[in-house]
Motif scaffolding. Structure first.
Motif, short mmCIF file in Angstrom:
data_model
loop_
_atom_site.label_atom_id
_atom_site.label_comp_id
_atom_site.label_asym_id
_atom_site.label_seq_id
_atom_site.Cartn_x
_atom_site.Cartn_y
_atom_site.Cartn_z
N VAL A 227 0.86 -1.03 0.07
CA VAL A 227 -0.09 0.07 0.03
C VAL A 227 0.74 1.28 0.08
CG1 VAL A 227 -1.58 1.35 1.43
CG2 VAL A 227 -2.05 -1.25 1.18
N LEU A 228 2.05 1.23 0.95
CA LEU A 228 2.84 2.52 0.87
C LEU A 228 3.41 2.61 -0.45
CD1 LEU A 228 4.13 1.92 4.48
CD2 LEU A 228 2.51 3.73 3.78
N LEU A 229 4.13 1.84 -1.00
CA LEU A 229 4.70 1.71 -2.39
C LEU A 229 3.91 2.01 -3.44
CD1 LEU A 229 7.15 -1.39 -2.05
CD2 LEU A 229 7.75 1.04 -1.68
N ILE A 230 2.69 1.64 -3.52
CA ILE A 230 1.67 2.01 -4.58
C ILE A 230 0.94 3.45 -4.37
CG2 ILE A 230 -0.85 1.96 -5.19
CD1 ILE A 230 -0.30 -1.40 -4.81
N ALA A 231 0.92 3.91 -3.04
CA ALA A 231 0.52 5.41 -2.54
C ALA A 231 1.73 6.15 -3.33
CB ALA A 231 0.42 5.32 -1.15
N PHE A 232 3.03 5.94 -2.95
CA PHE A 232 3.94 6.83 -3.51
C PHE A 232 4.04 6.74 -4.81
CE2 PHE A 232 8.35 6.69 -4.96
CZ PHE A 232 8.83 7.98 -4.85
N VAL B 204 6.18 11.93 1.46
CA VAL B 204 5.91 11.38 2.38
C VAL B 204 5.86 9.97 2.54
CG1 VAL B 204 4.16 11.22 4.42
CG2 VAL B 204 4.95 13.44 3.73
N TRP B 205 5.05 9.43 1.43
CA TRP B 205 4.76 7.88 1.17
C TRP B 205 6.01 7.19 0.78
CZ3 TRP B 205 0.44 6.57 2.76
CH2 TRP B 205 -0.81 7.59 2.55
N ILE C 100 -2.88 11.04 8.30
CA ILE C 100 -2.01 11.39 7.15
C ILE C 100 -2.86 11.29 5.94
CG2 ILE C 100 -0.26 10.75 5.39
CD1 ILE C 100 1.51 9.33 7.53
N LEU C 101 -3.82 10.41 5.94
CA LEU C 101 -5.02 10.32 4.71
C LEU C 101 -5.86 11.49 4.87
CD1 LEU C 101 -5.57 6.42 4.70
CD2 LEU C 101 -4.36 7.76 2.80
N VAL D 167 -5.71 18.81 1.90
CA VAL D 167 -4.63 19.73 1.22
C VAL D 167 -5.32 19.75 -0.25
CG1 VAL D 167 -2.59 19.59 0.08
CG2 VAL D 167 -2.75 19.40 2.53
N TYR D 168 -5.67 18.57 -0.89
CA TYR D 168 -6.13 18.37 -2.28
C TYR D 168 -7.38 19.11 -2.43
CZ TYR D 168 -2.15 15.36 -4.00
OH TYR D 168 -1.05 14.84 -4.20
N ARG D 169 -8.21 19.06 -1.34
CA ARG D 169 -9.43 19.62 -1.41
C ARG D 169 -9.33 21.20 -1.77
NH1 ARG D 169 -12.93 22.19 -2.70
NH2 ARG D 169 -15.08 21.80 -1.98
N VAL D 170 -8.23 21.72 -0.76
CA VAL D 170 -8.22 23.09 -0.70
C VAL D 170 -7.55 23.46 -1.91
CG1 VAL D 170 -6.86 24.91 0.37
CG2 VAL D 170 -7.97 23.35 1.95
#
Length: 383
Positions: A21-26, A66-67, A356-357, A363-366
């Protein structure tokens, strides 16, 4: 239920999933940053156009990395043998990646410090390198993992790596690097089509279908190479003790040309993952042509998920195979930290990962909306 959740076997499986999950998120988040860097010289011809492209990722690239840090931290804490072997064996390759990742923020920060076209052009090429080199090297690393890495352990579990940087740059590994580059160019183009207003987004939408088609063709061709046995394959041949001690010397592993297909043959439903890895880039290509930016970016994200997940599912339960001594390969059931360490880390992850999520989503919403040339002129803080 609680006891089952925290038994050693389940904890190992959870942390194998979390690592993926972390590698895919990165790859999904920082991947479009890299893709934008690679595309920068081709989608933006003037200084203001390049600033539009850069400012689509400018507010989020730091958070996306961060990911990468979380992934490295998870490997260090949950899979110490994997950390010791991969980070030492791939040391020079990792140095190139870190150099490129460091070059990118320097390019962001310094590019507009001087009103000189030559100065800015040089930093633009630095941003290109900062995107292209990691994209290529990460794919090369995956290619080497699929073929097996030349390492073994001494009797006291001291890792010995027998390869070198040039050995990593073999034809099949470079092929995987090209898959990675095509995939992230597709993703960067999808992001620019989604976020950049005007000619930058239009040029990205014109390049995107070609990159998406190339990613689909190369990924499918990689599957053919695996079917033909060109990538080799490794499978555990001794009984697996899922809750046994973390000692990679207590098992036997055989090199088998069809091993990377075994999990898919045993569980046919898993074929859906690589199939989507081929089809979703084609959906993204269609989205580019239909000017459906949201659909295109979503399909691009899912493409990355399926392509990376295919590798993890093919190799399971092996994490890092050894080409020189297959029995010393690292597996999910013999390369983890202790049960207590995995349990305590899971508690911390359950607290901080949702935060974090939530923060990332906020952030993306803003920062929602397209970036235009007018935004660059009106914002003193723009890159």
């Amino acid at each position: 239920m609680i006891e089952f959740l925290f038994d050693y076997t389940t904890l190992r499986l959870i942390w194998w999933i979390l690592l993926g999950v972390l590698l895919i998120a990165f790859a999904v988040t920082d991947g479009f940053d890299m893709g934008v860097g690679v595309l920068l010289p081709f989608v933006a011809k003037t200084d203001i156009e390049r600033r539009v492209a850069i400012n689509t990722v400018g507010p989020v690239w730091e958070g996306n990395q961060v990911w990468f840090i979380l992934g490295g931290g998870a490997i260090f804490a949950a899979w110490p043998a994997l950390y010791a072997m991969s980070f030492s064996g791939f040391y020079l390759a990792m140095f190139l990646v870190l150099f490129a990742l460091i070059l990118r923020p320097v390019g962001f920060k310094y590019r507009s410090k001087r009103d000189s076209q030559r100065w800015r052009n040089n930093w633009d090429w630095a941003l290109f390198i900062g995107g292209a080199v990691p994209a290529l090297i990460f794919g090369v690393a995956i290619g080497n993992v699929l073929q097996g890495v030349p390492f073994h352990f001494t009797d006291d579990l001291r890792p010995i790596y027998e390869g070198n940087l040039f050995g990593l740059l073999n034809p099949l590994a470079i092929f995987c690097g090209l898959v990675s580059v095509a995939m992230l160019i597709m993703h960067g183009a999808a992001w620019l089509a989604f976020k950049a207003d005007g000619v930058v987004g239009e040029r990205a939408a014109a390049i995107g279908p070609k990159a998406a088609l190339l990613a689909a063709v190369l990924f499918a061709l990689g599957g053919v190479f695996i079917f033909l046995g060109w990538f080799g394959g490794y499978e555990v041949t001794s009984p697996i003790v899922w809750d046994g001690p973390s000692n990679p010397l207590r098992k036997t592993v055989a090199e088998n040309a069809g091993a990377w297909l075994r999990n898919f043959q045993n569980m046919p439903l898993l074929w859906l993952v690589p199939l989507l890895g081929v089809l979703l880039p084609l959906v993204a290509a269609a989205g580019f042509r239909a000017r459906k930016a949201g659909l295109t970016f979503f399909a691009s994200q899912l493409s990355i998920v399926c392509i990376i997940a295919t590798v993890g599912l093919a190799m399971f339960p092996i994490i890092l195979p050894s080409s020189t001594n297959p029995g010393h390969s690292l597996a999910v059931f013999d390369a983890s930290s202790s049960r207590a360490t995995l349990r305590n880390m899971l508690f911390a992850t359950a607290i901080f990962l949702p935060l974090i999520l939530l923060y990332t989503a906020w952030v993306y919403r803003v920062l929602w909306g397209k970036v235009s040339e007018k935004d660059i002129h009106d914002a003193d803080h723009a890159y």
